[in-house]
Design a protein around this motif. Structure first.
Motif, short mmCIF file in Angstrom:
data_model
loop_
_atom_site.label_atom_id
_atom_site.label_comp_id
_atom_site.label_asym_id
_atom_site.label_seq_id
_atom_site.Cartn_x
_atom_site.Cartn_y
_atom_site.Cartn_z
N VAL A 182 0.84 -1.20 0.00
CA VAL A 182 0.00 0.00 0.00
C VAL A 182 0.88 1.25 0.00
O VAL A 182 0.61 2.22 -0.73
CB VAL A 182 -0.96 -0.01 1.21
CG1 VAL A 182 -1.67 1.33 1.36
CG2 VAL A 182 -1.98 -1.13 1.07
N ALA A 183 1.94 1.22 0.79
CA ALA A 183 2.87 2.36 0.82
C ALA A 183 3.52 2.56 -0.55
O ALA A 183 3.71 3.70 -1.00
CB ALA A 183 3.93 2.16 1.89
N CYS A 200 1.21 4.34 -2.77
CA CYS A 200 1.18 5.76 -2.43
C CYS A 200 2.43 6.48 -2.95
O CYS A 200 2.34 7.63 -3.41
CB CYS A 200 1.06 5.94 -0.92
SG CYS A 200 -0.53 5.43 -0.27
N GLY A 207 1.88 7.08 -6.51
CA GLY A 207 0.98 8.23 -6.64
C GLY A 207 1.70 9.54 -6.42
O GLY A 207 1.46 10.53 -7.13
N ALA A 208 2.59 9.58 -5.42
CA ALA A 208 3.37 10.80 -5.18
C ALA A 208 4.28 11.11 -6.36
O ALA A 208 4.45 12.27 -6.75
CB ALA A 208 4.18 10.64 -3.90
N ALA A 264 -0.24 11.11 -3.73
CA ALA A 264 -0.22 10.02 -2.75
C ALA A 264 -1.61 9.79 -2.15
O ALA A 264 -2.06 8.65 -1.99
CB ALA A 264 0.80 10.32 -1.65
N ALA A 265 -2.29 10.89 -1.83
CA ALA A 265 -3.64 10.78 -1.27
C ALA A 265 -4.62 10.17 -2.27
O ALA A 265 -5.48 9.35 -1.91
CB ALA A 265 -4.13 12.14 -0.80
N ALA A 312 -3.85 8.07 -4.66
CA ALA A 312 -3.54 6.64 -4.77
C ALA A 312 -4.13 5.86 -3.59
O ALA A 312 -4.71 4.78 -3.76
CB ALA A 312 -2.03 6.43 -4.86
N PHE A 313 -4.00 6.41 -2.38
CA PHE A 313 -4.56 5.74 -1.20
C PHE A 313 -6.09 5.71 -1.27
O PHE A 313 -6.71 4.71 -0.90
CB PHE A 313 -4.09 6.43 0.07
CG PHE A 313 -4.45 5.67 1.31
CD1 PHE A 313 -3.87 4.45 1.58
CD2 PHE A 313 -5.39 6.16 2.19
CE1 PHE A 313 -4.21 3.72 2.72
CE2 PHE A 313 -5.74 5.45 3.33
CZ PHE A 313 -5.15 4.23 3.59
#
Length: 150
Positions: free
Chosen positions: A35-36, A39, A42-43, A65-66, A68-69
């Motif tokens: 999961v990280a 993110c 995504g970042a 990142a947000a 993606a989460f």
């Protein structure tokens, strides 16, 4: 005054148990690392958007990142909503069938089944998790206790 634990516990949920962030998965360290990593990807996408659009990186990197989460959470909630659940509140199969028929009339995909538990056939109502609010509303309208929230 002696120190005694309070008889009332302060909890975030009415059922007394903490809600998990993901409803369909119990992640270990490797799962949380995945999961990280999503993110981080995504970042990085947000950082690439900075280079293309000229928007400040302090804005686009956390937003990527947000996002993606949020996508991970949305996929988990969608999977959970399509999972069936069962509820049993009586030993009377005609009562369960009556409620299932009322729910079907309201447009909810609900069926009356029997579950074998300890050599007993228990009548149960089967419906999808996404229909919980409508099912609970129908139970309250019929004067029955609503099913617990999953």
């Amino acid at each position: 005054m002696p120190d005694r634990p309070s008889s009332a516990r302060l909890t975030a949920s009415p059922s007394g148990r903490r809600r998990d962030l993901l409803r369909t998965a119990q992640l270990n360290a490797a799962g949380w690392a995945a999961v990280a990593a999503i993110c981080v990807i995504g970042a990085a996408t947000g950082l690439a958007a900075t280079r293309l659009t000229g928007t400040p990186s302090w804005l686009t990197t956390p937003a990527g990142a947000a996002a993606a989460f949020a996508a991970v959470l949305a996929a988990d909630r969608r999977k959970w909503a399509n999972m069936p659940t069962t509820y049993s509140w009586t030993d009377n199969p005609t009562e369960v069938q009556r409620i299932a028929s009322a729910l079907q009339h309201a447009g909810i995909d609900a069926t009356a089944d029997t579950a074998d538990t300890a050599d007993l056939e228990q009548p149960t109502l089967r419906y999808l998790n996404r229909d919980y609010r409508r099912v609970a509303r129908a139970f309250r309208a019929a004067g029955l206790p609503p099913p617990p929230r999953n």
